[in-house]
Design an enzyme around this catalytic site. Structure first.
Site, PDB file in Angstrom:
ATOM      1  N   ALA A  13       0.818  -1.228   0.000  1.00 37.39           N
ATOM      2  CA  ALA A  13       0.000   0.000   0.000  1.00 37.39           C
ATOM      3  C   ALA A  13       0.849   1.274   0.000  1.00 37.39           C
ATOM      4  CB  ALA A  13      -0.935  -0.001   1.213  1.00 37.39           C
ATOM      5  N   SER A  14       2.171   1.137   0.042  1.00 35.93           N
ATOM      6  CA  SER A  14       2.996   2.343   0.187  1.00 35.93           C
ATOM      7  C   SER A  14       3.071   3.165  -1.096  1.00 35.93           C
ATOM      8  CB  SER A  14       4.409   1.971   0.658  1.00 35.93           C
ATOM      9  OG  SER A  14       5.038   1.101  -0.258  1.00 35.93           O
ATOM     10  N   ARG A  15       2.775   2.560  -2.241  1.00 28.73           N
ATOM     11  CA  ARG A  15       2.827   3.316  -3.504  1.00 28.73           C
ATOM     12  C   ARG A  15       2.064   2.547  -4.582  1.00 28.73           C
ATOM     13  NH1 ARG A  15       8.151   1.079  -2.953  1.00 28.73           N
ATOM     14  NH2 ARG A  15       8.482  -0.505  -4.567  1.00 28.73           N
ATOM     15  N   TYR A  75       8.483 -14.269 -12.536  1.00 33.26           N
ATOM     16  CA  TYR A  75       7.281 -13.452 -12.298  1.00 33.26           C
ATOM     17  C   TYR A  75       6.038 -14.146 -12.887  1.00 33.26           C
ATOM     18  CZ  TYR A  75       4.567  -9.017 -12.326  1.00 33.26           C
ATOM     19  OH  TYR A  75       3.635  -8.028 -12.137  1.00 33.26           O
ATOM     20  N   ILE A 117       0.211  -0.833 -16.088  1.00 27.03           N
ATOM     21  CA  ILE A 117      -0.312   0.233 -15.229  1.00 27.03           C
ATOM     22  C   ILE A 117       0.849   1.177 -14.903  1.00 27.03           C
ATOM     23  CG2 ILE A 117      -1.573   0.741 -13.094  1.00 27.03           C
ATOM     24  CD1 ILE A 117      -3.088  -1.197 -15.010  1.00 27.03           C
ATOM     25  N   ASN A 123      -1.573  -7.473  -2.809  1.00 22.49           N
ATOM     26  CA  ASN A 123      -1.150  -6.694  -3.971  1.00 22.49           C
ATOM     27  C   ASN A 123       0.363  -6.568  -4.102  1.00 22.49           C
ATOM     28  OD1 ASN A 123      -1.264  -4.231  -5.950  1.00 22.49           O
ATOM     29  ND2 ASN A 123      -0.204  -3.483  -4.112  1.00 22.49           N
ATOM     30  N   ALA A 149       5.627 -17.324 -13.443  1.00 17.62           N
ATOM     31  CA  ALA A 149       5.316 -18.528 -12.651  1.00 17.62           C
ATOM     32  C   ALA A 149       4.541 -18.139 -11.402  1.00 17.62           C
ATOM     33  CB  ALA A 149       6.612 -19.250 -12.272  1.00 17.62           C
ATOM     34  N   ALA A 150       4.981 -17.075 -10.736  1.00 16.37           N
ATOM     35  CA  ALA A 150       4.292 -16.634  -9.516  1.00 16.37           C
ATOM     36  C   ALA A 150       2.880 -16.154  -9.842  1.00 16.37           C
ATOM     37  CB  ALA A 150       5.094 -15.508  -8.846  1.00 16.37           C
ATOM     38  N   LYS A 151       2.761 -15.358 -10.905  1.00  8.73           N
ATOM     39  CA  LYS A 151       1.458 -14.766 -11.221  1.00  8.73           C
ATOM     40  C   LYS A 151       0.460 -15.812 -11.728  1.00  8.73           C
ATOM     41  CE  LYS A 151       2.388 -10.522 -10.018  1.00  8.73           C
ATOM     42  NZ  LYS A 151       1.753  -9.956  -8.813  1.00  8.73           N
TER      43      LYS A 151
HETATM   44  P1  NAP Z   1       5.280  -0.993  -7.081  1.00 12.64           P
HETATM   45  O1  NAP Z   1       4.961   0.404  -7.450  1.00 12.64           O
HETATM   46  O2  NAP Z   1       6.665  -1.495  -7.288  1.00 12.64           O
HETATM   47  O3  NAP Z   1       4.843  -1.241  -5.553  1.00 12.64           O
HETATM   48  C1  NAP Z   1       5.097  -2.479  -4.946  1.00 12.64           C
HETATM   49  C2  NAP Z   1       4.563  -2.462  -3.525  1.00 12.64           C
HETATM   50  O4  NAP Z   1       4.886  -3.718  -2.910  1.00 12.64           O
HETATM   51  C3  NAP Z   1       5.182  -1.375  -2.683  1.00 12.64           C
HETATM   52  O5  NAP Z   1       4.210  -0.846  -1.804  1.00 12.64           O
HETATM   53  C4  NAP Z   1       6.255  -2.116  -1.902  1.00 12.64           C
HETATM   54  O6  NAP Z   1       6.499  -1.439  -0.671  1.00 12.64           O
HETATM   55  C5  NAP Z   1       5.566  -3.469  -1.681  1.00 12.64           C
HETATM   56  N1  NAP Z   1       6.522  -4.547  -1.419  1.00 12.64           N
HETATM   57  C6  NAP Z   1       7.504  -5.010  -2.217  1.00 12.64           C
HETATM   58  N2  NAP Z   1       8.197  -5.979  -1.617  1.00 12.64           N
HETATM   59  C7  NAP Z   1       7.638  -6.149  -0.386  1.00 12.64           C
HETATM   60  C8  NAP Z   1       7.912  -7.002   0.718  1.00 12.64           C
HETATM   61  N3  NAP Z   1       8.927  -7.885   0.707  1.00 12.64           N
HETATM   62  N4  NAP Z   1       7.152  -6.882   1.827  1.00 12.64           N
HETATM   63  C9  NAP Z   1       6.134  -5.980   1.871  1.00 12.64           C
HETATM   64  N5  NAP Z   1       5.828  -5.163   0.847  1.00 12.64           N
HETATM   65  C10 NAP Z   1       6.565  -5.240  -0.269  1.00 12.64           C
HETATM   66  O7  NAP Z   1       4.342  -2.021  -7.872  1.00 12.64           O
HETATM   67  P2  NAP Z   1       2.921  -1.795  -8.591  1.00 12.64           P
HETATM   68  O8  NAP Z   1       3.189  -1.504 -10.027  1.00 12.64           O
HETATM   69  O9  NAP Z   1       2.050  -0.903  -7.805  1.00 12.64           O
HETATM   70  O10 NAP Z   1       2.367  -3.303  -8.552  1.00 12.64           O
HETATM   71  C11 NAP Z   1       1.481  -3.760  -7.550  1.00 12.64           C
HETATM   72  C12 NAP Z   1       1.070  -5.182  -7.904  1.00 12.64           C
HETATM   73  O11 NAP Z   1       0.458  -5.208  -9.195  1.00 12.64           O
HETATM   74  C13 NAP Z   1       2.242  -6.169  -7.969  1.00 12.64           C
HETATM   75  O12 NAP Z   1       1.851  -7.426  -7.486  1.00 12.64           O
HETATM   76  C14 NAP Z   1       2.516  -6.263  -9.446  1.00 12.64           C
HETATM   77  O13 NAP Z   1       3.142  -7.477  -9.793  1.00 12.64           O
HETATM   78  C15 NAP Z   1       1.122  -6.160 -10.007  1.00 12.64           C
HETATM   79  N6  NAP Z   1       1.087  -5.717 -11.402  1.00 12.64           N
HETATM   80  C16 NAP Z   1       1.547  -4.484 -11.735  1.00 12.64           C
HETATM   81  C17 NAP Z   1       1.498  -4.102 -13.077  1.00 12.64           C
HETATM   82  C18 NAP Z   1       1.961  -2.753 -13.529  1.00 12.64           C
HETATM   83  O14 NAP Z   1       1.922  -2.530 -14.755  1.00 12.64           O
HETATM   84  N7  NAP Z   1       2.388  -1.872 -12.671  1.00 12.64           N
HETATM   85  C19 NAP Z   1       0.980  -4.982 -14.040  1.00 12.64           C
HETATM   86  C20 NAP Z   1       0.526  -6.221 -13.638  1.00 12.64           C
HETATM   87  C21 NAP Z   1       0.573  -6.578 -12.303  1.00 12.64           C
HETATM   88  P3  NAP Z   1       7.917  -1.419   0.089  1.00 12.64           P
HETATM   89  O15 NAP Z   1       8.981  -1.295  -0.976  1.00 12.64           O
HETATM   90  O16 NAP Z   1       7.807  -0.271   0.998  1.00 12.64           O
HETATM   91  O17 NAP Z   1       7.978  -2.729   0.811  1.00 12.64           O
END
Ligand code: NAP
Length: 251
Positions: free
Chosen positions: A18-20, A159, A192, A94, A161-163
């Site tokens: 939720a931080s970003r 990635y 996104i 998330n 595999a996990a998803k």
């Molecule tokens: P992001 O901007 O990189 O944010 C990732 C978030 O996960 C941050 O809040 C981060 O906070 C947290 N995080 C990472 N490692 C962590 C850990 N070990 N423990 C706790 N928190 C952790 O990513 P996003 O683009 O918003 O993506 C969010 C989700 O959507 C992800 O699962 C991603 O795979 C999925 N997704 C994104 C896209 C896209 O285009 N952006 C597309 C498909 C799927 P901290 O660093 O503070 O821990």
């Protein structure tokens, strides 16, 4: 230990990552829908700032820093939230990371780290959330996958595999808990605009936008709307589904 509950009459929703980015949008949206939102990530500062922002807008939120790569910490976080608030209604898994590289050069460590944060932590969080949700006879588990989990992507064997694993696991959770009023669904975003995709560079993103039928990259709010629906009372007859939110990329 999580801070004391402030709004136990409200539905309690945990949002990881939720931080970003997408998680921030989801948390803000669930708060405006009336949930008490528990904000989870590693960095406490941005979580505290978001909690303050939500409260200033009249909502309820608290920050609970947790490193999801630590399975025991994940269990303790979920159980702590349920016990402090006396309930747990919604769990949005998330948080996610990437460690991209073509398969021939991908290390075992990069494979394991992505599986650990992106898949294993979700298994552990859902397992811990199941009991309090069953007790309340209401639960909404919403797991964030990716179109990569549906169609693959060069450089993302770990990635993908996990998803993809999230999808099979969520369908299983849906079947195991359906009779208890607990639903489990997946949201699979396309491209996104967040820090995660920023790393790809503007040229790649512009090219990607041209190939998307709706001709734009997605925003965090596009995903938040989908999560808001799946978390709602009205989505009670929807379980085991993958809702792709990608501007028509995979259809
Ligand atoms: P992001 O901007 O990189 O944010 C990732 C978030 O996960 C941050 O809040 C981060 O906070 C947290 N995080 C990472 N490692 C962590 C850990 N070990 N423990 C706790 N928190 C952790 O990513 P996003 O683009 O918003 O993506 C969010 C989700 O959507 C992800 O699962 C991603 O795979 C999925 N997704 C994104 C896209 C896209 O285009 N952006 C597309 C498909 C799927 P901290 O660093 O503070 O821990």
């Amino acid at each position: 230990m999580t801070p004391p509950a402030e709004a136990t009459d409200s539905r309690v929703a945990i949002v990881t990552g939720a931080s970003r980015g997408i998680g921030r949008s989801i948390a803000t949206r669930l708060a405006s829908d009336g949930h008490h939102v528990v904000l989870v990530a590693r960095s406490a500062g941005p979580l505290e700032e978001l909690a303050a922002e939500i409260k200033a807008a009249g909502g309820a939120a608290c920050a609970v820093p947790c490193d999801l790569s630590d399975g025991d910490a994940v269990t303790a976080m979920v159980e702590g939230v349920a016990s402090d608030h006396g309930r747990l209604d919604v769990l949005v898994n998330n948080a996610g990371i990437t460690r991209d590289g073509l398969m021939l050069r991908m290390s075992d460590e990069d494979f394991d780290e992505v599986l650990n944060v992106n898949l294993r932590s979700i298994f552990i969080a859902c397992r811990a959330a199941a009991r309090p949700m069953m007790r309340g006879r209401f639960g909404r588990m919403i797991n964030i996958s990716s179109v990569t989990g549906l169609i693959g992507n060069p450089g993302q064997a770990n990635y993908a595999a996990a998803k993809a694993g999230i999808i099979g696991m969520t369908k299983t959770i849906a079947k195991e808990f359906a009779s208890k009023g607990v639903t489990a669904n997946v949201v699979a975003p396309g491209f996104i605009e967040t820090e995660m995709t920023e790393a790809l560079g503007s040229a790649v993103l512009e090219e990607a936008a041209k190939r998307i039928p709706l001709k734009r990259l997605g925003q965090g709010d596009d995903i938040a709307h989908a999560v808001s629906y799946l978390a709602s009372e009205g989505a009670g007859y929807v379980t085991g589904q993958v809702l792709t939110v990608d501007g028509g990329m995979v259809c």
